[in-house]
Motif scaffolding. Structure first.
Motif, PDB file in Angstrom:
ATOM      1  N   GLY A 592       0.891  -0.912   0.249  1.00  9.40           N
ATOM      2  CA  GLY A 592       0.433   0.161  -0.219  1.00  9.40           C
ATOM      3  C   GLY A 592       0.567   1.355  -0.146  1.00  9.40           C
ATOM      4  O   GLY A 592       0.147   2.264  -0.381  1.00  9.40           O
ATOM      5  N   PHE A 593       2.243   1.528   0.015  1.00 11.85           N
ATOM      6  CA  PHE A 593       2.351   2.553   0.564  1.00 11.85           C
ATOM      7  C   PHE A 593       2.923   2.880  -1.255  1.00 11.85           C
ATOM      8  O   PHE A 593       3.091   2.427  -2.407  1.00 11.85           O
ATOM      9  N   LYS A 594       2.564   4.686  -1.503  1.00  7.69           N
ATOM     10  CA  LYS A 594       2.996   5.069  -2.623  1.00  7.69           C
ATOM     11  C   LYS A 594       3.613   6.477  -2.142  1.00  7.69           C
ATOM     12  O   LYS A 594       3.242   7.477  -1.358  1.00  7.69           O
ATOM     13  N   ARG A 595       4.529   6.510  -2.805  1.00  6.55           N
ATOM     14  CA  ARG A 595       5.923   7.732  -3.169  1.00  6.55           C
ATOM     15  C   ARG A 595       4.845   9.391  -3.145  1.00  6.55           C
ATOM     16  O   ARG A 595       3.947   8.797  -4.110  1.00  6.55           O
ATOM     17  N   TRP A 596       4.762   9.966  -2.318  1.00 10.42           N
ATOM     18  CA  TRP A 596       4.148  11.134  -3.004  1.00 10.42           C
ATOM     19  C   TRP A 596       5.169  12.098  -4.074  1.00 10.42           C
ATOM     20  O   TRP A 596       6.007  11.488  -3.877  1.00 10.42           O
ATOM     21  N   GLU A 597       4.537  12.744  -5.381  1.00  7.92           N
ATOM     22  CA  GLU A 597       4.772  12.596  -5.987  1.00  7.92           C
ATOM     23  C   GLU A 597       5.836  13.983  -6.575  1.00  7.92           C
ATOM     24  O   GLU A 597       5.117  14.822  -5.835  1.00  7.92           O
ATOM     25  N   ASN A 598       7.036  13.769  -6.752  1.00  8.45           N
ATOM     26  CA  ASN A 598       7.210  15.118  -6.573  1.00  8.45           C
ATOM     27  C   ASN A 598       6.827  16.230  -7.867  1.00  8.45           C
ATOM     28  O   ASN A 598       7.036  15.446  -9.190  1.00  8.45           O
ATOM     29  N   ILE A 599       6.699  17.374  -8.215  1.00  4.26           N
ATOM     30  CA  ILE A 599       6.327  17.676  -9.328  1.00  4.26           C
ATOM     31  C   ILE A 599       6.583  18.765  -9.570  1.00  4.26           C
ATOM     32  O   ILE A 599       6.173  19.883 -10.455  1.00  4.26           O
ATOM     33  N   SER A 600       8.156  19.115  -9.339  1.00  6.32           N
ATOM     34  CA  SER A 600       9.176  20.019  -9.639  1.00  6.32           C
ATOM     35  C   SER A 600       9.857  20.443 -10.847  1.00  6.32           C
ATOM     36  O   SER A 600      10.041  21.143 -11.851  1.00  6.32           O
ATOM     37  N   PHE A 601       9.799  18.706 -11.937  1.00  7.84           N
ATOM     38  CA  PHE A 601       9.327  18.357 -13.115  1.00  7.84           C
ATOM     39  C   PHE A 601       8.376  19.538 -14.044  1.00  7.84           C
ATOM     40  O   PHE A 601       8.581  19.368 -14.861  1.00  7.84           O
ATOM     41  N   GLU A 602       7.379  19.269 -13.372  1.00 10.87           N
ATOM     42  CA  GLU A 602       5.962  19.447 -14.089  1.00 10.87           C
ATOM     43  C   GLU A 602       6.204  21.321 -14.361  1.00 10.87           C
ATOM     44  O   GLU A 602       6.040  21.967 -13.854  1.00 10.87           O
ATOM     45  N   GLU A 603       5.715  21.053 -15.462  1.00  9.17           N
ATOM     46  CA  GLU A 603       6.372  23.343 -16.136  1.00  9.17           C
ATOM     47  C   GLU A 603       4.893  23.994 -15.691  1.00  9.17           C
ATOM     48  O   GLU A 603       5.007  25.901 -15.528  1.00  9.17           O
ATOM     49  N   LYS A 604       3.733  23.714 -15.790  1.00  9.80           N
ATOM     50  CA  LYS A 604       2.728  23.956 -15.138  1.00  9.80           C
ATOM     51  C   LYS A 604       1.879  24.034 -13.499  1.00  9.80           C
ATOM     52  O   LYS A 604       0.972  24.328 -13.267  1.00  9.80           O
ATOM     53  N   SER A 605       3.011  23.848 -13.451  1.00 14.09           N
ATOM     54  CA  SER A 605       3.103  23.111 -11.773  1.00 14.09           C
ATOM     55  C   SER A 605       3.386  24.725 -10.719  1.00 14.09           C
ATOM     56  O   SER A 605       3.752  25.967 -11.089  1.00 14.09           O
TER      57      SER A 605
END
Length: 809
Positions: A592-605
């Motif tokens: 059930g472990f799910k890593r929180w998402e790193n969004i720093s690569f997404e330009e629209k973040s």
């Protein structure tokens, strides 16, 4: 002179580093991207190799003198430093390689900086842009002709906070055929002789034993390691030992410096008596008396030494006010603090946090009110505001401090315009309040990223105290619960009075748990336990409404077996009366472990969202998603202790010597993460170091002198302290090694190594021999081909390499 056993050139003449304040007109609302861009264009390209004669002490092209480079045990030229403001850094180095006949050799250049490398004035290697991490490797071919061949190296870097001004050249073949020498050979000879003398010093008990009489102008210094900048040279007590064959060290002086001066230049080697580093107890009868002593000790430090002659005094002033020890020069110190905040040096938010607490709790005169307002209205509270500087915004402690300080400042001046955000105080308050709420929500959901950090938990705790005391009731109540959570985690990891824990971010004091900042939190929770200064952060408690949850003290004495999640990490803890073992799992295998998402690569973040800031922090300060093969930073992954002074662990160093200021360092952090699994009273780990990392060994921290009994039997190293036992098995050959510490370290050379560490106590194993039989019953076996570790007791571990793009900047 020869190459070292790994083929590195370790002798150079160097000039620099030359450090020049750097003003940059470029801006970016993403500070991480801004710093990447700054590194990309700070190096001047297309330079020619200088042809001037190189003479020791004469000036180089940098208009700085050529000096002999010595750094004990280092494989690199390492002039790493911490820059509170932006600097351009330049360094040049030169060395000669002498061979008996023409030859062509494979070599590689290692660095984080921009490098130009010339062989006999022909370009043979180039790294065009500095990087933050990981270290860059560039292959070179060296075409050497018979006789001397000159290597000339120029390094350029952007000085931004912790900066890796470092390079190394490694010859990959025919190392024994190469003689290393330096220009201006006759003037260099006394330095070589002094280095050889320093390197041969041995420590036996409390004695330093010299291979020959100490050279003229040799001194030993006892370093108090006081953090008070104003003490200056008084922090070291010096003794001339010229002509002596040995020196008996005094008790209660753990930190020793030996200096040989040659033509006025100092060559230095450091030593450390581990057994002399002991806990400090305040021994007060009541909690109130204990806290008053804490505040008194903080107040005695005039200015906290931040390096490069920078001193922070505001945190100490808080305690001086509380203990009626306000100094005549403290008003001047407050104005200096305001100048430091105005300059936006790194950690200005620490000063601002303390300043706001000061002005919220004290009446200040009209002139000071005017200056405070001027500074606060012109401060850069976030990276999307106007201006460029070297401040770090995104770490867990920094981000909360910036948010809270902006919220408090906006509330103080609601109708005024804040210059860099172009917001009114009311607007700044509202936007910052939203960020504070997002930070609280994130920690409530995921836990801490800088979990149990010996240095940073105290800073986060202080930021929470400002949040508790100077916010509305909703925020204050939630912040109190998170402060309680910090103390709960500290309490369950407290073993015999000190915190033994894996840590999200750590420094060298991990080898002395009772000196880490966490000890200050332990002391305010339970005054019976040792105290440490911890940069004075506990002084915030003097004027806070936060009540220490004393009911948590009971956890400190309990035996605890549990696991919990914090950030992306799964921590396991097995604490008994006689030993404690604790670790993060790498990789996590829980369902059930799910890593929180790193969004720093997404330009629209949204670059202002907490999710984005947390993503930047993961990239810069290291991930809590521990997986084998991922580049490490300052994460401490596992520890076993039989007492707070008897701690055992393994790490893959990020640097080859104890004197390095690298992150990761020698005893703290990991260059590359291992596979780790803890089951019951055993921790298994496998380290596989790729050829993309220069450090080809792991090492065991094993403080021989702290144990009551020790033995080495077969592949097992076993020890007893009190009623507890610990044993560590390794697949490779253990080599005792001494750097600053003696009889503490075993190196295991090789890029593949497996470890099994187990504990027991005298209720089951009545003798050390019986414990060895217990250890031997595991029968560990490591298959290097398939990278699997197996035992007879259902503990198995397989290494599967993982790559993580978040850890490359």
């Amino acid at each position: 002179m020869r190459l070292n056993k790994e083929g590195f050139i370790t002798h150079y003449l160097i000039s620099g580093p030359r450090e020049i304040p750097y003003m940059d007109e470029n801006i970016d609302k993403n500070q991480l991207l801004y710093e990447q861009k700054l590194r990309s264009f700070i190096a001047v390209q297309g330079q020619e190799c200088p042809t001037d004669e190189i003479i020791l002490h004469a000036d180089s092209e940098l208009n700085m003198p050529w000096d002999y480079y010595f750094s004990y045990g280092n494989w690199f030229v390492d002039k790493s430093n911490f820059y509170s403001t932006l600097e351009k850094v330049e360094l040049v180095a030169v060395v000669n390689l002498e061979v008996a006949k023409d030859m062509e050799l494979n070599a590689c250049l290692w660095s984080y900086a921009a490098i130009d490398c010339w062989l006999n004035q022909e370009k043979v290697g180039e790294i065009k842009e500095p990087i933050y991490k990981p270290i860059f490797k560039m292959n070179m071919i060296l075409k050497l002709h018979k006789g001397n061949n000159q290597l000339y190296i120029k390094m350029q870097n952007a000085g931004i906070r912790d900066t890796r001004n470092i390079f190394g050249i490694q010859i990959l073949e025919r190392q024994s055929e190469i003689i290393v020498n330096l220009p201006d050979e006759e003037q260099v000879k006394p330095f070589v002789k002094a280095e050889e003398w320093l390197e041969q010093i041995k420590m036996q008990g409390h004695s330093l034993i010299f291979s020959s009489e100490a050279p003229t102008d040799t001194n030993i210094g006892y370093n108090s390691q006081s953090r008070d900048l104003t003490l200056g040279e008084k922090r070291i007590e010096w003794f001339d030992i010229s002509g002596q064959a040995s020196f008996e060290l005094e008790s209660n002086h753990p930190f020793v410096i030996v200096v040989v001066k040659v033509v006025g230049k100092a060559l230095i080697r450091r030593f450390e008596l581990l057994e002399e580093v002991e806990p400090i107890y305040l021994k007060k009868e009541s909690r109130d008396e204990n806290m008053q002593e804490v505040y008194k000790n903080i107040s005695k430090v005039v200015k906290l030494d931040r390096g490069n002659q920078i001193g922070f005094s505001m945190i100490n002033i808080l305690s001086r006010v509380e203990t009626d020890r306000f100094r005549e020069d403290d008003l001047e110190n407050i104005y200096e603090t305001l100048d430091q905040i105005e300059s936006r040096m790194d950690c200005s938010d620490f000063l601002l946090c303390a300043l706001i607490r000061f002005i919220k709790n004290n009446n200040i005169d009209t002139n000071l009110q005017k200056r405070v307002k001027e500074v606060l209205l012109n401060f850069r509270y976030w990276m999307d505001e106007e201006g460029s500087d070297a401040m770090c915004f995104w770490s867990e402690n920094h981000s909360l401090m910036f948010y809270v300080c902006a919220m408090n400042a906006g509330e103080m001046y609601p109708e005024d315009q804040f210059n860099r955000s172009n917001k009114t105080g009311k607007q700044l308050y509202e936007s910052s309040r939203k960020k504070v709420l997002e930070w609280l929500t994130d920690v409530e959901e995921y836990g801490f990223e800088e979990f149990l950090s010996g240095s940073y938990m105290c800073i986060t705790f202080a930021a929470l105290l400002n949040t508790i005391d100077f916010s509305d009731e909703e925020i204050s109540t939630r912040a109190m619960k998170i402060a309680d959570q910090i103390l709960y985690l500290v309490s369950i990891h407290t073993f015999q009075g000190s915190a033994i824990a894996p840590q999200g971010r750590v420094y060298r004091d991990v080898i002395y748990p009772f000196t880490q900042g966490l000890q200050a939190l332990i002391n305010v929770l339970n005054p019976a336990y040792a105290y440490t200064y911890s940069e004075g952060w506990m002084g915030f408690l003097a004027t806070s409404k936060y009540q220490i949850p004393t009911e948590m003290i009971s956890h400190m004495y309990e035996s605890i077996q549990r696991e919990y999640q914090t950030g992306n990490a799964l921590v396991r803890l097995n604490k008994t009366k006689y030993y404690v073992m604790t670790s993060v799992q790498s990789p996590r295998e829980d369902v059930g472990f799910k890593r929180w998402e790193n969004i720093s690569f997404e330009e629209k973040s949204d670059v202002n969202s907490q999710a984005y800031i947390k993503s930047l922090n993961e990239r810069y300060h290291g991930t809590t998603c521990f997986e084998p093969g991922v580049y490490g930073y300052q994460q401490h992954l596992w520890s076993i202790a039989l007492a707070p002074d008897t701690i055992v662990f393994v790490n893959h160093p990020g640097a080859p010597c104890d004197g390095s200021s690298m992150r990761p360092g020698y005893w703290y952090g990991n260059g590359v993460m291992p596979a780790i699994k803890q089951m019951g009273a055993a921790i298994a780990s496998i380290y596989v170091i790729s050829d993309k990392h220069p450090i080809d060994f792991t090492h065991i921290h094993w403080p021989n002198i702290r144990f009551d009994e020790i033995q080495q039997k077969g592949s097992w190293l076993i020890g007893k302290k009190g009623n507890g036992y610990v044993g560590i098995w390794c697949s490779g050959e253990k080599e005792a090694y001494s750097d600053q510490l003696f009889d503490v370290e075993y190196r295991i050379y090789g890029r593949k190594a497996a470890y099994l560490c187990v504990c027991n106590d005298n209720e089951e194993c009545h003798t050390l021999e019986a414990f060895y039989e217990f250890c031997d019953s595991y029968q560990p076996y490591f298959d290097e081909n398939i990278l699997e570790l197996h035992t007879n007791k259902k503990i198995s571990l397989k290494y599967v390499n993982t790559e993580d793009k978040t850890q490359i900047i």
